[in-house]
Design an enzyme around this catalytic site. Structure first.
Site, mmCIF file in Angstrom:
data_model
loop_
_atom_site.group_PDB
_atom_site.id
_atom_site.type_symbol
_atom_site.label_atom_id
_atom_site.label_comp_id
_atom_site.label_asym_id
_atom_site.label_seq_id
_atom_site.Cartn_x
_atom_site.Cartn_y
_atom_site.Cartn_z
ATOM 1 N N GLU A 32 0.829 -1.092 0.062
ATOM 2 C CA GLU A 32 0.078 0.086 -0.050
ATOM 3 C C GLU A 32 1.018 1.151 0.116
ATOM 4 O O GLU A 32 1.809 1.220 0.910
ATOM 5 C CB GLU A 32 -0.988 -0.157 1.367
ATOM 6 N N ARG A 257 4.917 -12.695 9.997
ATOM 7 C CA ARG A 257 5.633 -11.590 9.635
ATOM 8 C C ARG A 257 6.923 -11.545 10.331
ATOM 9 O O ARG A 257 7.039 -11.973 11.391
ATOM 10 C CB ARG A 257 4.738 -10.442 9.791
ATOM 11 N N LYS A 267 3.978 1.040 9.618
ATOM 12 C CA LYS A 267 4.246 2.192 8.788
ATOM 13 C C LYS A 267 3.534 3.296 9.528
ATOM 14 O O LYS A 267 4.045 4.607 9.370
ATOM 15 C CB LYS A 267 3.548 2.088 7.594
HETATM 16 P P1 ATP Z 1 1.618 -1.785 8.229
HETATM 17 O O1 ATP Z 1 0.746 -2.395 9.027
HETATM 18 O O2 ATP Z 1 2.939 -1.430 8.849
HETATM 19 O O3 ATP Z 1 1.064 -0.498 7.435
HETATM 20 P P2 ATP Z 1 1.189 -3.545 6.075
HETATM 21 O O4 ATP Z 1 1.332 -5.049 5.987
HETATM 22 O O5 ATP Z 1 -0.061 -2.693 6.078
HETATM 23 O O6 ATP Z 1 2.167 -2.742 7.139
HETATM 24 P P3 ATP Z 1 1.417 -3.340 3.181
HETATM 25 O O7 ATP Z 1 2.057 -2.104 2.309
HETATM 26 O O8 ATP Z 1 0.162 -3.930 2.891
HETATM 27 O O9 ATP Z 1 1.834 -3.027 4.602
HETATM 28 O O10 ATP Z 1 2.522 -4.800 2.898
HETATM 29 C C1 ATP Z 1 2.598 -5.249 1.731
HETATM 30 C C2 ATP Z 1 3.079 -6.708 1.830
HETATM 31 O O11 ATP Z 1 4.118 -6.754 2.752
HETATM 32 C C3 ATP Z 1 1.939 -7.453 2.547
HETATM 33 O O12 ATP Z 1 1.666 -8.573 1.822
HETATM 34 C C4 ATP Z 1 2.599 -7.746 4.038
HETATM 35 O O13 ATP Z 1 1.879 -8.789 4.384
HETATM 36 C C5 ATP Z 1 3.735 -7.715 3.679
HETATM 37 N N1 ATP Z 1 4.398 -7.472 4.850
HETATM 38 C C6 ATP Z 1 4.174 -6.120 5.674
HETATM 39 N N2 ATP Z 1 4.913 -6.337 6.680
HETATM 40 C C7 ATP Z 1 5.557 -7.387 6.922
HETATM 41 C C8 ATP Z 1 6.737 -7.929 8.082
HETATM 42 N N3 ATP Z 1 6.837 -7.359 9.125
HETATM 43 N N4 ATP Z 1 6.971 -8.911 7.555
HETATM 44 C C9 ATP Z 1 6.495 -9.868 6.570
HETATM 45 N N5 ATP Z 1 5.934 -9.113 5.576
HETATM 46 C C10 ATP Z 1 5.254 -8.073 5.691
HETATM 47 MG MG MG Z 2 -1.717 -3.449 4.592
#
Ligand code: ATP
Ligand code: MG
Length: 555
Positions: A32, A257, A267
């Site tokens: 995102e 994760r 984020k």
């Molecule tokens: P946040 O909750 O910090 O905003 P997010 O998971 O919503 O992070 P996205 O941009 O939606 O962030 O993530 C893109 C991809 O990266 C998703 O498939 C997510 O599952 C993966 N991802 C995000 N954080 C992690 C992590 N700490 N370890 C492994 N994969 C991750």
């Molecule tokens: Mg997300």
């Protein structure tokens, strides 16, 4: 096929290919664009792109741009740059959930016509209150039984912008008593009269993640949609939408994760650090973002190696940041050129070295890589040494310079300290010594010389600013603090000016990675360093590896 250790997702993929459930492998990485990518994303990127590569398939980069209030083009650009930097390429396959807004809209009308979706007038708070709890069934919204005609009419008017934000939603009609709360009539669309960075003002309603994600996967022919564990409870919904539409059905598989000690990865929280000015930006070298790690001096190879070593598991755990640093040191040890740099300078004068004489000594560029060759380093009567490498009254087991003691000057001569000069306040300004001309190259000629110290010729030294970084947080689990600002480490950044570097470093390009001998690994700052004009180096990591110890102690 590969000599890498397998993991459950790879096993599932192999099984799917064997049984013919899928005939190839198509994955996607779906960020995102509401922030920069971080080390957790690197794990997902390595998995998504790595699996596709391994099985001769492809991996798409798809922006999950369904929430225009928090998203921006700056983030989109940074994400693309960082994925490439990490070493992956999506080729032609750059997509956006917003590419599918029209298709998703038509599918929503299809569900309305099938009696599987309805327009609701409840507010977000009311929807939450009606949803029930894990132990109590939810309650139907009074609008759940609207006619198909009314629903279609209202939904079209939502699209046309006739209603205000938050006054209506489109919901899937599933089951208000479902044990899984995600199936209690989830919201598919909400009204958001916000300009979108790609679709402008064309849309007044935006799809929810769950409604957009599976359908986007299906449109793109994704076979394996890999995501983190928090989506496990969403999988029944992912499946329900695809089944209700009767379209191509990818498979969602969840993995744990990455959680890293001394680090936060949300984020939202990282954005707070940026907005509050606690760090200098998303690419501050203390940030766990890929841009920050890069600026700190991390190599993409070390991050990929780290991702490989932590493996893919089904349950959450906390990885010690020492492992990440260990992977980095291993890589830098192989490739970083060695240089001499004095961070806290103290003048050393060699009394018996001829005034005005300069010679050059040969220094090895990288003992791990003979092909890196040698360089010539100027040597003279006046040198800079580290303040720490001299003690007037040496503590026990101090093998560096002190009055009457001999040390080896790296690549040059053995010197013996003869005394010090002080300023009016009594502070030591200069250390005096004599050298043994026969010891060139450091030959001790049978004497016992225990210490070797580094140095820089005072006449040839170039000045630099050196930024010493440490972890941003002082506790292993900063996420557990109510406010992460209360667990910031006071020593996460120390800026040293007037550092003295050997002249070869004057031409280092931004992002050049070197080892300052005996001090640590450093990287020329990509923003502030300008070769020949202003030298700025960031400490990437110290030389001492703490990982082996942690591993031995069985953590
Ligand atoms: P946040 O909750 O910090 O905003 P997010 O998971 O919503 O992070 P996205 O941009 O939606 O962030 O993530 C893109 C991809 O990266 C998703 O498939 C997510 O599952 C993966 N991802 C995000 N954080 C992690 C992590 N700490 N370890 C492994 N994969 C991750
Ligand atoms: Mg997300």
């Amino acid at each position: 096929m590969t000599d890498k250790p397998s993991h459950f997702i790879r096993d599932e993929v192999v099984e799917d290919l064997r049984t013919g459930r899928f005939t190839g492998v198509v994955t996607r990485f779906p960020p995102e664009p509401n922030g920069y990518l971080h080390i957790g994303h690197a794990k997902a990127i390595c998995l998504d792109f790595g699996l596709a590569q391994e099985f001769g398939g492809r991996c798409h980069l798809r922006f999950d741009d369904t929430n225009p209030t928090k998203e921006s083009q700056e983030y989109v650009d940074a994400i693309m740059r960082d994925v490439r930097w990490l070493g992956f390429d999506w080729g032609e396959h750059l997509y956006h959930a917003s590419d599918y807004f029209e298709r998703l809209y038509r599918w929503a009308e299809q569900l309305i016509r099938a009696g599987k979706a309805y327009v609701d007038d409840l507010t977000a708070d009311e929807i939450r209150a009606y949803r029930g709890t894990l132990t109590e069934a939810g309650q139907a919204s009074p609008h759940r039984s609207r006619s198909v005609e009314d629903n279609l009419d209202l939904f079209r008017r939502m699209r046309a912008g006739e209603f205000e934000d938050g006054t209506k939603t489109l919901r899937a009609k599933i089951d208000m008593a479902a044990p899984n709360l995600n199936l209690r009539d989830p919201v598919m669309y909400r009204i958001r009269k916000t300009t979108h960075q790609r679709t402008g003002d064309a849309w007044r309603i935006y799809p929810m993640y769950d409604w957009a994600h599976g359908q986007s996967d299906s449109i793109e022919g994704v076979t394996h949609s890999l995501c983190t564990l928090e989506y496990e409870d969403h999988r029944p919904l992912y499946d329900w939408y695809l089944d209700a539409l009767g379209i191509d059905h990818p498979r969602q598989i969840e993995f744990a994760r990455l959680n890293l000690s001394h680090t936060i990865m949300s984020k939202r929280k990282l954005l707070t650090l940026v907005e509050d000015g606690i760090v200098s930006g998303w690419d501050d070298p203390r940030m766990p973002t890929l841009a920050g790690l890069r600026r700190r001096g991390y190599t993409p190879e070390s991050i990929r190696d780290f991702s490989e070593r932590i493996g893919i598991a089904k349950s959450d755990n906390l990885v010690d940041v020492a492992l990440l640093e260990h992977c980095l040191r291993e890589d830098l040890n192989r490739r970083a050129l060695r240089r001499m740099a004095v961070l806290r300078p103290l003048r050393l004068v060699i009394e018996n070295y001829p005034e005005g004489q300069i010679e050059e000594v040969a220094a090895i560029n990288n003992p791990e890589d003979p092909s890196a060759g040698t360089r010539r380093v100027p040597f003279g009567r006046e040198l800079w040494i580290e303040q720490d490498d001299f003690r007037e009254t040496p503590p026990p087991k101090y093998f560096r310079l002190s009055p009457g003691v001999e040390v080896r000057l790296r690549y040059a001569y053995i010197v013996k300290c003869t005394g010090v000069e002080r300023d009016a306040s009594g502070q030591i300004m200069t250390v005096r010594c004599t050298y043994d001309p026969a010891s060139r190259g450091g030959d001790a000629k049978g004497r016992k010389v225990k210490g070797t110290i580094h140095w820089v010729s005072a006449r040839h030294a170039v000045d630099a600013e050196v930024r010493l970084y440490e972890t941003l947080f002082s506790v292993p689990k900063p996420d557990e603090a109510d406010d992460v600002r209360t667990v910031l480490s006071p020593s996460s950044l120390e800026v040293l000016t007037g550092c003295k570097l050997e002249p070869a470093l004057a031409s280092a390009e931004p992002e050049a990675r070197v080892q300052f001998e005996r001090v640590g690994y450093f990287c020329a700052d990509w923003r502030d360093h300008a070769p020949g004009r202003r030298l700025v180096f960031n400490r990437t990591v110290g030389l001492r590896d703490t990982w082996a110890k942690i591993e031995r102690s069985g953590r």
